[in-house]
Design an enzyme around this catalytic site. Structure first.
Site, PDB file in Angstrom:
ATOM      1  N   TYR A  36       0.135 -10.551  -5.112  1.00 49.38           N
ATOM      2  CA  TYR A  36      -0.311  -9.750  -4.937  1.00 49.38           C
ATOM      3  C   TYR A  36       0.104  -8.037  -6.239  1.00 49.38           C
ATOM      4  O   TYR A  36      -0.502  -7.709  -6.476  1.00 49.38           O
ATOM      5  CB  TYR A  36       1.078  -9.313  -3.976  1.00 49.38           C
ATOM      6  CG  TYR A  36       0.824  -8.136  -3.419  1.00 49.38           C
ATOM      7  CD1 TYR A  36      -0.004  -7.247  -1.988  1.00 49.38           C
ATOM      8  CD2 TYR A  36       2.075  -6.661  -3.795  1.00 49.38           C
ATOM      9  CE1 TYR A  36       0.541  -5.969  -2.066  1.00 49.38           C
ATOM     10  CE2 TYR A  36       2.052  -5.570  -3.522  1.00 49.38           C
ATOM     11  CZ  TYR A  36       1.327  -5.300  -2.470  1.00 49.38           C
ATOM     12  OH  TYR A  36       1.963  -4.014  -2.007  1.00 49.38           O
ATOM     13  N   GLN A  37       1.291  -8.878  -7.493  1.00 47.94           N
ATOM     14  CA  GLN A  37       1.817  -7.560  -7.828  1.00 47.94           C
ATOM     15  C   GLN A  37       0.918  -7.737  -9.112  1.00 47.94           C
ATOM     16  O   GLN A  37       0.279  -6.229  -9.802  1.00 47.94           O
ATOM     17  CB  GLN A  37       3.018  -8.286  -8.566  1.00 47.94           C
ATOM     18  CG  GLN A  37       4.200  -8.679  -7.280  1.00 47.94           C
ATOM     19  CD  GLN A  37       4.978  -7.643  -6.657  1.00 47.94           C
ATOM     20  OE1 GLN A  37       5.045  -6.582  -6.954  1.00 47.94           O
ATOM     21  NE2 GLN A  37       6.222  -8.154  -6.903  1.00 47.94           N
ATOM     22  N   GLU A  67      10.425   5.341  -5.627  1.00 49.41           N
ATOM     23  CA  GLU A  67      10.600   3.946  -4.485  1.00 49.41           C
ATOM     24  C   GLU A  67      11.797   4.699  -3.572  1.00 49.41           C
ATOM     25  O   GLU A  67      12.626   5.474  -4.006  1.00 49.41           O
ATOM     26  CB  GLU A  67      11.533   3.238  -5.266  1.00 49.41           C
ATOM     27  CG  GLU A  67      12.812   2.025  -4.439  1.00 49.41           C
ATOM     28  CD  GLU A  67      11.596   1.692  -3.521  1.00 49.41           C
ATOM     29  OE1 GLU A  67      10.230   0.714  -3.327  1.00 49.41           O
ATOM     30  OE2 GLU A  67      11.767   1.508  -1.885  1.00 49.41           O
ATOM     31  N   ASP A 113      11.421  10.166  -1.318  1.00 43.76           N
ATOM     32  CA  ASP A 113      10.099   9.346  -0.617  1.00 43.76           C
ATOM     33  C   ASP A 113       8.912   9.909  -1.833  1.00 43.76           C
ATOM     34  O   ASP A 113       8.536  11.314  -2.606  1.00 43.76           O
ATOM     35  CB  ASP A 113      10.114  11.185  -0.068  1.00 43.76           C
ATOM     36  CG  ASP A 113       8.634  10.280   0.937  1.00 43.76           C
ATOM     37  OD1 ASP A 113       8.105   9.600   0.999  1.00 43.76           O
ATOM     38  OD2 ASP A 113       8.558  11.467   2.177  1.00 43.76           O
ATOM     39  N   GLY A 114       7.771   8.697  -1.107  1.00 46.77           N
ATOM     40  CA  GLY A 114       6.555   9.048  -2.000  1.00 46.77           C
ATOM     41  C   GLY A 114       6.262  10.401  -2.177  1.00 46.77           C
ATOM     42  O   GLY A 114       5.084  11.008  -3.145  1.00 46.77           O
ATOM     43  N   ASP A 173       2.401   0.719  -3.565  1.00 47.77           N
ATOM     44  CA  ASP A 173       3.393  -0.573  -3.444  1.00 47.77           C
ATOM     45  C   ASP A 173       4.232  -0.389  -2.088  1.00 47.77           C
ATOM     46  O   ASP A 173       4.837  -0.116  -2.723  1.00 47.77           O
ATOM     47  CB  ASP A 173       3.228  -1.622  -4.604  1.00 47.77           C
ATOM     48  CG  ASP A 173       4.205  -2.519  -4.036  1.00 47.77           C
ATOM     49  OD1 ASP A 173       3.700  -3.443  -3.418  1.00 47.77           O
ATOM     50  OD2 ASP A 173       5.279  -2.810  -5.236  1.00 47.77           O
ATOM     51  N   ASP A 197       4.261  -1.421   5.282  1.00 51.33           N
ATOM     52  CA  ASP A 197       3.673  -1.014   6.292  1.00 51.33           C
ATOM     53  C   ASP A 197       3.205   0.207   7.312  1.00 51.33           C
ATOM     54  O   ASP A 197       5.303   1.064   7.363  1.00 51.33           O
ATOM     55  CB  ASP A 197       3.416  -2.429   7.363  1.00 51.33           C
ATOM     56  CG  ASP A 197       2.682  -3.701   6.691  1.00 51.33           C
ATOM     57  OD1 ASP A 197       2.424  -3.780   5.515  1.00 51.33           O
ATOM     58  OD2 ASP A 197       3.772  -5.163   7.070  1.00 51.33           O
ATOM     59  N   TYR A 232       1.661 -13.787   3.056  1.00 54.06           N
ATOM     60  CA  TYR A 232       1.768 -11.652   4.345  1.00 54.06           C
ATOM     61  C   TYR A 232       0.745 -13.215   5.746  1.00 54.06           C
ATOM     62  O   TYR A 232       0.057 -13.484   5.760  1.00 54.06           O
ATOM     63  CB  TYR A 232       1.030 -10.830   2.759  1.00 54.06           C
ATOM     64  CG  TYR A 232       1.855 -10.548   2.143  1.00 54.06           C
ATOM     65  CD1 TYR A 232       3.378 -10.291   2.219  1.00 54.06           C
ATOM     66  CD2 TYR A 232       0.693  -9.762   1.349  1.00 54.06           C
ATOM     67  CE1 TYR A 232       3.845  -9.935   0.915  1.00 54.06           C
ATOM     68  CE2 TYR A 232       1.500  -8.855  -0.033  1.00 54.06           C
ATOM     69  CZ  TYR A 232       3.416  -9.156   0.171  1.00 54.06           C
ATOM     70  OH  TYR A 232       3.565  -8.391  -0.880  1.00 54.06           O
TER      71      TYR A 232
HETATM   72  N1  AAT Z   1       6.420  -5.282  -4.543  1.00 52.01           N
HETATM   73  C1  AAT Z   1       5.857  -6.073  -2.986  1.00 52.01           C
HETATM   74  C2  AAT Z   1       6.562  -5.588  -1.859  1.00 52.01           C
HETATM   75  C3  AAT Z   1       6.132  -4.688  -1.610  1.00 52.01           C
HETATM   76  S1  AAT Z   1       7.618  -3.253  -1.187  1.00 52.01           S
HETATM   77  C4  AAT Z   1       7.357  -1.190  -0.706  1.00 52.01           C
HETATM   78  C5  AAT Z   1       8.379  -1.076  -0.969  1.00 52.01           C
HETATM   79  O1  AAT Z   1       7.650   0.604   0.190  1.00 52.01           O
HETATM   80  C6  AAT Z   1       9.241  -1.003  -0.364  1.00 52.01           C
HETATM   81  O2  AAT Z   1       9.785  -1.290  -1.154  1.00 52.01           O
HETATM   82  C7  AAT Z   1      10.087  -0.017   0.628  1.00 52.01           C
HETATM   83  O3  AAT Z   1      11.114   0.511   0.665  1.00 52.01           O
HETATM   84  C8  AAT Z   1       8.645   1.356  -0.061  1.00 52.01           C
HETATM   85  N2  AAT Z   1       8.530   2.393   0.815  1.00 52.01           N
HETATM   86  C9  AAT Z   1       8.683   2.517   1.959  1.00 52.01           C
HETATM   87  N3  AAT Z   1       7.771   3.769   1.942  1.00 52.01           N
HETATM   88  C10 AAT Z   1       8.409   4.607   0.473  1.00 52.01           C
HETATM   89  C11 AAT Z   1       8.117   5.906   0.755  1.00 52.01           C
HETATM   90  N4  AAT Z   1       8.070   6.890   1.488  1.00 52.01           N
HETATM   91  N5  AAT Z   1       8.252   6.758  -0.520  1.00 52.01           N
HETATM   92  C12 AAT Z   1       8.647   5.866  -1.579  1.00 52.01           C
HETATM   93  N6  AAT Z   1       8.544   4.426  -1.206  1.00 52.01           N
HETATM   94  C13 AAT Z   1       8.622   3.573  -0.112  1.00 52.01           C
HETATM   95  C14 AAT Z   1       4.815  -4.103   0.206  1.00 52.01           C
HETATM   96  C15 AAT Z   1       4.689  -5.289   0.819  1.00 52.01           C
HETATM   97  C16 AAT Z   1       3.428  -5.122   1.394  1.00 52.01           C
HETATM   98  C17 AAT Z   1       4.104  -6.066   3.409  1.00 52.01           C
HETATM   99  C18 AAT Z   1       2.816  -5.819   3.932  1.00 52.01           C
HETATM  100  N7  AAT Z   1       2.837  -6.874   5.456  1.00 52.01           N
END
Ligand code: AAT
Length: 291
Positions: free
Chosen positions: A64-65, A109, A140-141, A159, A162, A228
């Site tokens: 994924y990454q 994040e 918040d992004g 990234d 859901d 996933y």
């Molecule tokens: N890198 C691997 C996985 C992820 S992480 C997704 C990240 O998004 C989480 O750490 C979560 O806290 C962050 N996140 C969620 N909403 C926001 C936001 N509004 N602003 C900033 N960060 C946010 C993805 C996994 C995918 C899963 C698939 N089923």
């Protein structure tokens, strides 16, 4: 629920739940935004779970990454300024850091607990934070992007978790509009865009919105991630109006300039798999092309 097993149950994939055998629960907490769980599994190493949904496992996080990062960054020459939304575990940062042309890596994040837990339990993922080009913003992004001056970034990687919970707005049209504004002409975005087996309706909406907003190219790619839901996950790749971006033919191979900054070789990504990621099964191709 089977005792001693973790089952990933969610209304986003009704009627199915992938399960992993739990050796040991290592951390359980509740942040301001979500439930955070870390456990040792018997077959996938340590696992990070947010609100009951698997975010990464040590064994397959590379798929994924590496893909969410190198699909956009290898598609443009000399990316310099990169923004990551979400991705608090640091894995995408680790991958962005492989690109020697990059000068600035910002990450926004929402949940500080994800960052702290990753640094404690997933050092090979959180190693991304050690790169001096990285600046962490906790917030918040959606709000962060609104404040970004127009045309700032060469690439933005979303990234996100859901669309149930704190990430909901990251899948909506106004968010894509602020992404487009924050990118330079011919800049690229790559967002987590769910599974062709489970979420064609979500993908259809994303594609429709992106075709309206991004005047360069709009493409869907996918990869395999066994832990996933449905074992696959996709990405929406778009570029803004400006220098042409042909996502299917990478121009900036990371394998060549790569491995130093991340201190470990790539495990999954290569130029062939980059091109192949844009080949879609007929049922998905038909819907995506029609939008
Ligand atoms: N890198 C691997 C996985 C992820 S992480 C997704 C990240 O998004 C989480 O750490 C979560 O806290 C962050 N996140 C969620 N909403 C926001 C936001 N509004 N602003 C900033 N960060 C946010 C993805 C996994 C995918 C899963 C698939 N089923």
């Amino acid at each position: 629920v089977i005792p001693g097993w973790f089952s990933e149950i969610s209304p986003m994939w009704p009627g199915e739940a992938h399960s992993l055998k739990v050796e040991k629960v290592l951390f359980q907490g509740k942040s301001d935004y979500q439930d955070v769980l870390v456990f040792q599994s018997s077959t996938y190493g340590k696992v990070l779970v947010l609100d009951g949904v698997i975010q990464l496992t040590e064994r397959d996080e590379c798929a994924y990454q590496e893909m969410i990062t190198h699909l956009p960054l290898c598609s443009i020459p000399n990316p310099k300024k990169v923004l990551v939304i979400g991705g608090g575990d640091g894995g995408v940062l680790r991958e962005v850091a492989r690109h020697s042309s990059v000068e600035q890596i910002d990450i926004c994040e929402i949940d500080k607990m994800v960052v702290d837990v990753s640094k404690e339990f997933f050092p090979r993922v959180a190693i991304g934070y050690e790169d001096p080009r990285v600046t962490l913003h906790v917030g918040d992004g959606v709000a962060f992007l609104k404040a970004v001056p127009e045309g700032t970034y060469d690439a933005i990687i979303v990234d996100s978790s859901d669309p149930i919970g704190p990430a909901q707005e990251l899948f909506e049209k106004p968010f894509f509009a602020s992404v487009a504004k924050a990118l330079r002409p011919g800049g690229v975005v790559c967002t987590q865009a769910e599974s062709i087996w489970l979420h064609m309706h979500i993908i259809e909406d994303i594609v429709t919105n992106c075709r309206q907003i991004f005047k360069g190219s709009v493409n869907y790619a996918w990869t395999t991630v066994p832990t996933y839901p449905s074992g696959v996950i996709g990405f929406m790749l778009c570029s803004t109006e400006g220098p042409d971006v042909d996502f299917k033919h990478p121009v900036n191979p990371v394998e060549v300039n790569g491995i130093d900054s991340a201190k470990s070789p790539l495990k999954f990504y290569n130029s062939e798999i980059h091109a192949a990621a844009f080949c879609l099964p007929s049922f998905a191709k038909k819907i995506i092309d029609s939008k």
